[in-house]
Enzyme design. Structure first.
Site, PDB file in Angstrom:
ATOM      1  N   CYS A   2       0.838  -1.196   0.000  1.00  0.00           N
ATOM      2  CA  CYS A   2       0.000   0.000   0.000  1.00  0.00           C
ATOM      3  C   CYS A   2       0.877   1.253   0.000  1.00  0.00           C
ATOM      4  CB  CYS A   2      -0.959   0.091   1.174  1.00  0.00           C
ATOM      5  SG  CYS A   2      -2.160  -1.223   1.208  1.00  0.00           S
ATOM      6  N   ARG A  27       4.331  -0.593  -4.516  1.00  0.00           N
ATOM      7  CA  ARG A  27       3.950  -1.008  -3.167  1.00  0.00           C
ATOM      8  C   ARG A  27       2.655  -1.821  -3.148  1.00  0.00           C
ATOM      9  NH1 ARG A  27       6.732   1.837   0.650  1.00  0.00           N
ATOM     10  NH2 ARG A  27       5.183   1.290   2.201  1.00  0.00           N
ATOM     11  N   TRP A  73      -2.340  -2.926  -1.684  1.00  0.00           N
ATOM     12  CA  TRP A  73      -1.953  -4.337  -1.672  1.00  0.00           C
ATOM     13  C   TRP A  73      -2.885  -4.968  -0.652  1.00  0.00           C
ATOM     14  CZ3 TRP A  73       0.073  -8.007   1.785  1.00  0.00           C
ATOM     15  CH2 TRP A  73       0.597  -9.161   1.184  1.00  0.00           C
ATOM     16  N   ASN A  99      -1.932   2.779   5.159  1.00  0.00           N
ATOM     17  CA  ASN A  99      -0.992   1.696   4.865  1.00  0.00           C
ATOM     18  C   ASN A  99      -0.651   1.054   6.205  1.00  0.00           C
ATOM     19  OD1 ASN A  99       2.578   1.755   4.297  1.00  0.00           O
ATOM     20  ND2 ASN A  99       1.209   0.044   4.112  1.00  0.00           N
ATOM     21  N   GLY A 100      -0.967  -0.244   6.328  1.00  0.00           N
ATOM     22  CA  GLY A 100      -0.684  -0.934   7.593  1.00  0.00           C
ATOM     23  C   GLY A 100      -1.843  -1.843   7.945  1.00  0.00           C
ATOM     24  N   GLU A 485      18.411 -17.785  -4.843  1.00  0.00           N
ATOM     25  CA  GLU A 485      18.023 -16.474  -5.365  1.00  0.00           C
ATOM     26  C   GLU A 485      17.601 -16.564  -6.842  1.00  0.00           C
ATOM     27  OE1 GLU A 485      17.183 -13.788  -4.202  1.00  0.00           O
ATOM     28  OE2 GLU A 485      17.500 -12.254  -5.707  1.00  0.00           O
ATOM     29  N   LYS A 489      13.883 -15.532  -8.192  1.00  0.00           N
ATOM     30  CA  LYS A 489      13.640 -14.563  -9.268  1.00  0.00           C
ATOM     31  C   LYS A 489      12.694 -15.162 -10.303  1.00  0.00           C
ATOM     32  CE  LYS A 489      14.572 -11.672  -7.775  1.00  0.00           C
ATOM     33  NZ  LYS A 489      15.166 -11.417  -6.518  1.00  0.00           N
ATOM     34  N   GLU A 492       9.068 -15.497  -8.948  1.00  0.00           N
ATOM     35  CA  GLU A 492       8.400 -14.211  -8.729  1.00  0.00           C
ATOM     36  C   GLU A 492       7.826 -13.613  -9.997  1.00  0.00           C
ATOM     37  OE1 GLU A 492      11.781 -12.159  -6.807  1.00  0.00           O
ATOM     38  OE2 GLU A 492      10.242 -11.407  -5.462  1.00  0.00           O
ATOM     39  N   HIS A 508      19.194 -36.789  -2.584  1.00  0.00           N
ATOM     40  CA  HIS A 508      18.400 -37.153  -1.408  1.00  0.00           C
ATOM     41  C   HIS A 508      16.915 -36.882  -1.617  1.00  0.00           C
ATOM     42  CE1 HIS A 508      22.011 -37.987   0.852  1.00  0.00           C
ATOM     43  NE2 HIS A 508      22.508 -36.824   0.455  1.00  0.00           N
ATOM     44  N   LYS A 607       6.465  -4.399  -3.264  1.00  0.00           N
ATOM     45  CA  LYS A 607       7.897  -4.181  -3.060  1.00  0.00           C
ATOM     46  C   LYS A 607       8.297  -4.212  -1.592  1.00  0.00           C
ATOM     47  CE  LYS A 607      12.017  -3.099  -4.538  1.00  0.00           C
ATOM     48  NZ  LYS A 607      12.707  -4.284  -5.078  1.00  0.00           N
TER      49      LYS A 607
HETATM   50  C1  F6R Z   1      12.508 -10.607  -3.913  1.00  0.00           C
HETATM   51  C2  F6R Z   1      12.114  -9.548  -3.032  1.00  0.00           C
HETATM   52  C3  F6R Z   1      11.634  -9.900  -1.668  1.00  0.00           C
HETATM   53  C4  F6R Z   1      12.375  -9.009  -0.649  1.00  0.00           C
HETATM   54  C5  F6R Z   1      11.838  -9.265   0.762  1.00  0.00           C
HETATM   55  C6  F6R Z   1      12.605  -8.468   1.802  1.00  0.00           C
HETATM   56  O1  F6R Z   1      12.829 -10.157  -5.183  1.00  0.00           O
HETATM   57  O2  F6R Z   1      12.185  -8.399  -3.375  1.00  0.00           O
HETATM   58  O3  F6R Z   1      11.821 -11.237  -1.391  1.00  0.00           O
HETATM   59  O4  F6R Z   1      13.736  -9.318  -0.718  1.00  0.00           O
HETATM   60  O5  F6R Z   1      10.485  -8.915   0.822  1.00  0.00           O
HETATM   61  O6  F6R Z   1      12.535  -7.102   1.535  1.00  0.00           O
HETATM   62  P1  F6R Z   1      13.558  -6.086   2.159  1.00  0.00           P
HETATM   63  O7  F6R Z   1      14.902  -6.418   1.642  1.00  0.00           O
HETATM   64  O8  F6R Z   1      13.075  -4.751   1.721  1.00  0.00           O
HETATM   65  O9  F6R Z   1      13.490  -6.261   3.660  1.00  0.00           O
END
Ligand code: F6R
Length: 612
Positions: A2, A27, A73, A99-100, A485, A489, A492, A508, A607
């Site tokens: 949000c 967001r 969101w 937001n919250g 990672e 990616k 996501e 395993h 984000k």
């Molecule tokens: C993956 C991604 C999320 C953030 C996670 C932590 O691409 O962006 O997995 O890494 O939500 O966010 P931060 O780093 O802002 O605490």
């Protein structure tokens, strides 16, 4: 998670708010809405992206100099027009964006329902605006007082902005737990969840702390706490380039941010590493170097991509500096009994600095007496402020929801920290230290080389695997977190199921998944496990799996076995994670493009995750 924007000033509020919402769309993009005061209250809201709202509002007369906006969101209630913000009071005079999460909203709601309040949405936010209305009616007070009293009674996290037709030049905003920046312009105020909607209008910003309120009345403003004390605001001068939040000719922010990495990695090291003198200086934690050096243990807390950076840090802190290091998901750490004391240094890693789980976990560590340090990207963010000291990654604003340049920035800091502590502890031979510092300074140009040399190979691989339903990513040691990672990616932004594993774990269990439809990505640098990885590749090939191998430039052995090979430049084996992640970011990007996915705004994600 949000985004909120609010405006009071000499300009028409609608264009400022719409533009701001577009900047904050990372967001959350489940719905968007705006409320403006122009005699009465004019509210437009729509499910979907900000552009839907814009189209919907096209023929509406949205004038006014005071307004609030929101991009959502969804937490409480499905994405729908009704659940979109702004929410309004029962009498239609107050509008609020939030937001919250208001945790005690059900109790408040049933009390309000008993008094005759009728709710049109399933949200916690609508309860808050009715609660403010109820208090205003009871106390016969102004908006500021009603908001203040309401906030002393709500449990949970919020950044809110509230307006009312009864006081048409007044805007009340407040925060606890969720971010809020207040831009102070010439005869105008722009408030938002981050500075991106603000920077165009002013460079002067206030960051209210938890339980503080900003009250704007026409051209005046004040900062107060929830006990009604007027506070002296600290006005920060921003140093920010507007171009950094534009796409700059790239089709997507994610691609722009991937391509920026040679520069952003270099920016992380700039002023901190002097290769000619082999000096590493981390000014932000200068006063805590002794604490880290003498720590019995380092505990790293993070989520998502930042957690993967933390796993690389564990390896380096133990290997180079010889300090036992544990890594935990913030959401797990906060709910288990943890053994930490004043001999433990706790390190929080977060791009946004606003991740709710990480904030609460770090608070817990602080309460137990640990020194708490942070690695954040967003300057002035909650984690940056709450930690004892910290280091910024300085990679600039990251807008693509899938984190890329922030990850390599976090790695840059981690390598510097590990090398610095190793040297301070006398745990590393000086010649080796000098060599590694020099190698580190070469990495940004090698990232550039990796971007160029892997691009067309990645395109070929993407075309081959774009219809895969599942993929496996395997790596060992320092490159196991890179397998995690890379898989994250892909999941996501392409919605292809992907799992990362330590390569030797394949036998395993996951090996049962291998057949002619399974693509397996091997991260295979020339390190001490190289021969083992070669055997793992054989195992996949003999079960007809498709092998995509990320190898060091010039590797013939694996290139001859793999179905697809992507080469990365040669570097010391310690630094291979930084180069190996580059083609994996590109792979996710290219596959998502071929599948026509919404790359910068993948479904269900946001984000910064400011709810627990
Ligand atoms: C993956 C991604 C999320 C953030 C996670 C932590 O691409 O962006 O997995 O890494 O939500 O966010 P931060 O780093 O802002 O605490």
């Amino acid at each position: 998670m949000c985004g909120i924007v609010a405006y009071v000033g000499h300009q028409e509020a609608y264009p400022v708010i719409i533009k701001g919402l577009k900047r904050l769309e990372y967001r959350g993009y489940d719905s968007a809405g705006i409320a403006l005061i122009n005699g009465g209250l004019n509210v437009v809201k729509k499910k979907g992206k900000v552009v839907n709202l814009e189209e919907y509002a096209e023929n509406t007369n949205l004038n006014g100099h005071v307004g609030i906006g929101h991009t959502r969101w969804a937490t409480h209630g499905i994405p729908s027009d009704a659940n979109s913000h702004p929410h309004t009071s029962g009498d239609g005079t107050i509008a609020l964006v939030h937001n919250g999460i208001i945790e005690n909203y059900l109790t408040l709601k049933s009390d309000l329902e008993a008094k005759g309040h009728i709710f049109k949405s399933e949200t916690d936010t609508e309860v808050l605006v009715h609660f403010i209305e109820d208090i205003r009616n009871q106390l016969k007070c102004d908006l500021e007082e009603a908001v203040r009293v309401a906030l002393t009674r709500v449990v949970g996290a919020f950044a809110i902005a509230v307006i009312t037709t009864n006081e048409p030049t007044v805007l009340v905003a407040a925060r606890r737990g969720s971010p809020l920046a207040v831009g102070i312009g010439e005869g105008e105020f722009i408030l938002a969840s981050d500075i991106t909607p603000i920077v165009e209008y002013t460079s002067k910003v206030i960051y209210p702390k938890d339980n503080e309120m900003v009250v704007v009345n026409g051209v005046d403003y004040k900062l107060v706490d929830l006990n009604n004390n007027v506070l002296e605001p600290y006005v920060k001068e921003l140093d920010f380039e507007l171009a950094s939040i534009e796409k700059g000719g790239f089709e997507h922010f994610m691609l722009k941010e991937i391509m920026e990495q040679p520069r952003t990695f270099h920016d992380c090291l700039r002023g901190r590493v002097k290769a000619d003198e082999s000096i590493i200086k981390l000014g932000g934690i200068r006063d805590y170097i002794d604490d880290i050096r003498s720590a019995r243990r380092i505990m790293i807390i993070a989520c998502g991509t930042s957690y993967h950076a933390a796993l690389v840090a564990k390896y380096l802190f133990e290997d180079l500096a010889g300090i036992p290091t544990d890594v935990d998901f913030a959401s797990e750490f906060r709910y288990r009994k943890v053994v930490i004391d004043d001999q433990t240094v706790v390190l929080g890693i977060s791009q946004s600095g606003e991740t709710a789980d990480t904030i609460v976990a770090l608070e817990k560590a602080k309460a137990k007496g640990a020194k708490v340090l942070g690695i954040c990207n967003v300057v002035g963010s909650s984690i940056a402020r709450m930690t004892d000291a910290g280091i910024y990654t300085h990679v600039g604003v990251e807008i693509g929801v899938a984190s890329t340049k922030a990850f390599t920035g976090q790695l840059a800091i981690i390598y510097m920290l590990a090398l610095l502590i190793a040297k301070e502890k006398g745990n590393i031979d000086y010649t080796k230290y000098k060599y590694l510092v020099h190698e580190l300074t070469q990495i940004s140009s090698k990232i550039e080389e990796a971007l160029k040399s892997s691009y067309s190979a990645v395109e070929r691989v993407s075309a081959a695997c774009k219809n895969a339903s599942s993929m496996i990513y395997l790596g060992r040691g320092l490159n196991y977190p890179i397998a995690l990672e890379g898989a994250l990616k892909l999941k996501e932004i392409t919605y292809i199921h992907a799992e990362g594993y330590p390569a030797a774990e394949m036998k395993h269990g996951p090996i049962a998944l291998i057949d002619e439809n399974m693509f397996v990505v091997f991260i295979a640098p020339k390190d001490k496990t190289y021969e083992k990885i070669v055997s793992n590749i054989q195992e996949v090939k003999s079960r007809s799996g498709k092998v995509i191998a990320i190898v060091t430039k010039g590797d013939r052995t694996i290139s001859e076995m793999a179905d697809y090979t992507i080469e990365i430049p040669e570097t010391d084996k310690l630094f291979t994670p930084i180069l190996n992640i580059i083609p994996l970011q590109l792979l996710a990007y290219q596959v998502a493009k071929l599948r026509d996915c919404n790359i910068d705004q993948p479904r269900n994600l946001a984000k910064s995750v400011t709810v627990e």
